[in-house]
Design a protein around this motif. Structure first.
Motif, mmCIF file in Angstrom:
data_model
loop_
_atom_site.group_PDB
_atom_site.id
_atom_site.type_symbol
_atom_site.label_atom_id
_atom_site.label_comp_id
_atom_site.label_asym_id
_atom_site.label_seq_id
_atom_site.Cartn_x
_atom_site.Cartn_y
_atom_site.Cartn_z
ATOM 1 N N GLN A 5 0.834 -1.212 0.000
ATOM 2 C CA GLN A 5 0.000 0.000 0.000
ATOM 3 C C GLN A 5 0.863 1.254 0.000
ATOM 4 N N ASN A 6 1.930 1.246 0.792
ATOM 5 C CA ASN A 6 2.819 2.415 0.869
ATOM 6 C C ASN A 6 3.498 2.674 -0.464
ATOM 7 N N PHE A 7 3.901 1.609 -1.155
ATOM 8 C CA PHE A 7 4.556 1.781 -2.455
ATOM 9 C C PHE A 7 3.596 2.425 -3.455
ATOM 10 N N ILE A 8 2.352 2.007 -3.434
ATOM 11 C CA ILE A 8 1.346 2.575 -4.334
ATOM 12 C C ILE A 8 1.140 4.060 -4.039
ATOM 13 N N THR A 9 1.032 4.385 -2.748
ATOM 14 C CA THR A 9 0.799 5.777 -2.342
ATOM 15 C C THR A 9 2.014 6.646 -2.647
ATOM 16 N N ASP A 10 3.201 6.174 -2.273
ATOM 17 C CA ASP A 10 4.429 6.961 -2.450
ATOM 18 C C ASP A 10 4.731 7.236 -3.917
ATOM 19 N N ASN A 11 4.315 6.342 -4.801
ATOM 20 C CA ASN A 11 4.614 6.498 -6.228
ATOM 21 C C ASN A 11 3.400 6.933 -7.043
ATOM 22 N N ASN A 12 2.323 7.275 -6.321
ATOM 23 C CA ASN A 12 1.105 7.788 -6.963
ATOM 24 C C ASN A 12 0.650 6.880 -8.113
ATOM 25 N N ILE A 13 0.616 5.582 -7.835
ATOM 26 C CA ILE A 13 0.233 4.604 -8.847
ATOM 27 C C ILE A 13 -1.287 4.551 -8.950
ATOM 28 N N LYS A 14 -1.757 4.625 -10.153
ATOM 29 C CA LYS A 14 -3.198 4.577 -10.389
ATOM 30 C C LYS A 14 -3.622 3.181 -10.863
ATOM 31 N N ASN A 15 -4.900 2.923 -10.684
ATOM 32 C CA ASN A 15 -5.523 1.716 -11.243
ATOM 33 C C ASN A 15 -5.006 0.406 -10.655
ATOM 34 N N VAL A 16 -4.634 0.427 -9.370
ATOM 35 C CA VAL A 16 -4.342 -0.805 -8.640
ATOM 36 C C VAL A 16 -5.314 -0.867 -7.470
ATOM 37 N N LYS A 17 -6.130 -1.916 -7.426
ATOM 38 C CA LYS A 17 -7.165 -2.008 -6.401
ATOM 39 C C LYS A 17 -7.099 -3.347 -5.669
ATOM 40 N N PHE A 18 -7.157 -3.263 -4.331
ATOM 41 C CA PHE A 18 -7.241 -4.447 -3.490
ATOM 42 C C PHE A 18 -8.707 -4.676 -3.124
ATOM 43 N N TYR A 19 -9.150 -5.922 -3.246
ATOM 44 C CA TYR A 19 -10.538 -6.244 -2.943
ATOM 45 C C TYR A 19 -10.692 -7.207 -1.769
ATOM 46 N N GLY A 20 -9.606 -7.618 -1.138
ATOM 47 C CA GLY A 20 -9.730 -8.570 -0.044
ATOM 48 C C GLY A 20 -10.168 -9.934 -0.544
ATOM 49 N N SER A 21 -10.618 -10.774 0.381
ATOM 50 C CA SER A 21 -11.050 -12.119 -0.010
ATOM 51 C C SER A 21 -12.449 -12.069 -0.618
#
Length: 309
Positions: free
Chosen positions: A178-194
């Motif tokens: 999650q931190n890598f996504i936020t720090d690099n302002n990555i778009k279009n990556v979504k976690f949906y859990g189980s």
């Protein structure tokens, strides 16, 4: 608390007159093996072999005294394999090694897959969705997938969607992703859990490609499930995936942790409609041969016949 189960297990197998017991791994087979050794019960014992279970165990979660745990697990495994009646594996080479080492009968076939839930509903050729299904843990290489997916998006200047479905038993690793996504302002990556199987099948039928970055696997059920949905895949060229899966089975493979190779395969896939169609058909054919209607039941009938011949 594991050993307290011996009493409830003994009561169950004797009350229900169980003829065959299948243990999910050699360590789980300890209680039934002890019952057989002390002649407290009479049944045939099948031990399932799903790849390097010790690595799966030691890397899935935080375990103290790893060296002791590994040594104890190996001692238990040798004891249970030596005293079982049959080995049911998912990987041919590894299972045959155990068959020769312990002089046991064996049969290789994958875990059960619900072919009534996983089946093709849509043609995914126009989709821009890339899918990962599995636990969010280091062994599955989720952070590698996120990093490589972002390289692919920047290089091609096109927005795709990376959907990540799975439990988070390692919260520290999940937070790192999650931190890598936020720090690099990555778009279009979504976690949906189980999600339940019906929900996963629906998303598979609306995705273009399944991706994996595992360090080791047995015989990944998710590749069979995706194949039943005619969803091609891109996965690491490791034992358990390279065979029977590969380009002939609807799966493009790349060297483990090789981001350049991963990105090149993604580019090739999305630029070649014919390749997409061919891989989808091959994935479906292989998955049906492994886990289609009646296959799992017939395999277990084979084990039963061989145990009592």
């Amino acid at each position: 608390f594991y050993f307290f189960n011996i009493f409830s297990f003994y009561k169950f197998v004797t009350k229900e007159n169980i003829d065959i017991v299948s243990a999910k791994d050699p360590v789980a087979a300890l209680i039934p093996t002890l019952l057989l050794k002390f002649r407290l019960a009479d049944f045939k014992l099948v031990i399932e072999h799903h790849g390097d279970f010790l690595n799966l165990l030691l890397n899935q979660r935080k375990i103290y005294f790893k060296k002791f745990t590994k040594l104890l697990s190996k001692l238990i495994s040798n004891f249970t394999y030596k005293n079982c009646d049959f080995i049911r594996g998912v990987h041919t080479e590894q299972t045959h090694v155990l068959e020769k080492k312990f002089n046991k009968m064996s049969l290789v076939f994958p875990a059960w897959v619900d072919f009534k839930t996983f089946y093709p509903k849509n043609y995914n050729a126009e989709s821009n969705k890339v899918l990962f299904v599995g636990n969010i843990i280091p062994r599955k290489g989720v952070l590698f997938l996120i990093k490589s997916f972002e390289i692919f998006q920047k290089k091609n200047n096109v927005l795709y969607q990376l959907t990540i479905i799975g439990d988070t038993p390692n919260l520290e690793y999940f937070q790192e992703c999650q931190n890598f996504i936020t720090d690099n302002n990555i778009k279009n990556v979504k976690f949906y859990g189980s999600m339940n199987p019906d929900e996963i099948a629906e998303i598979m039928n609306n995705s273009a490609l399944l991706v994996m970055a595992s360090n080791f696997e047995g015989l990944p059920r998710v590749l069979i499930e995706s194949g039943l949905c005619k969803l091609p895949s891109l996965a690491t060229n490791i034992e358990g995936i390279a065979t029977p899966f590969n380009s002939e089975g609807g799966t493009m493979v790349y060297e483990k942790n090789n981001s350049d190779e991963f990105v090149k395969n993604l580019e090739l896939f999305f630029k070649n409609g014919q390749l997409q169609s061919e891989l989808a058909s091959k994935a479906n054919q292989l998955s049906n041969s492994l886990s289609g209607s009646g296959v799992f039941g017939n395999n277990w009938k084979n084990i039963q016949d061989r145990l009592y011949e």
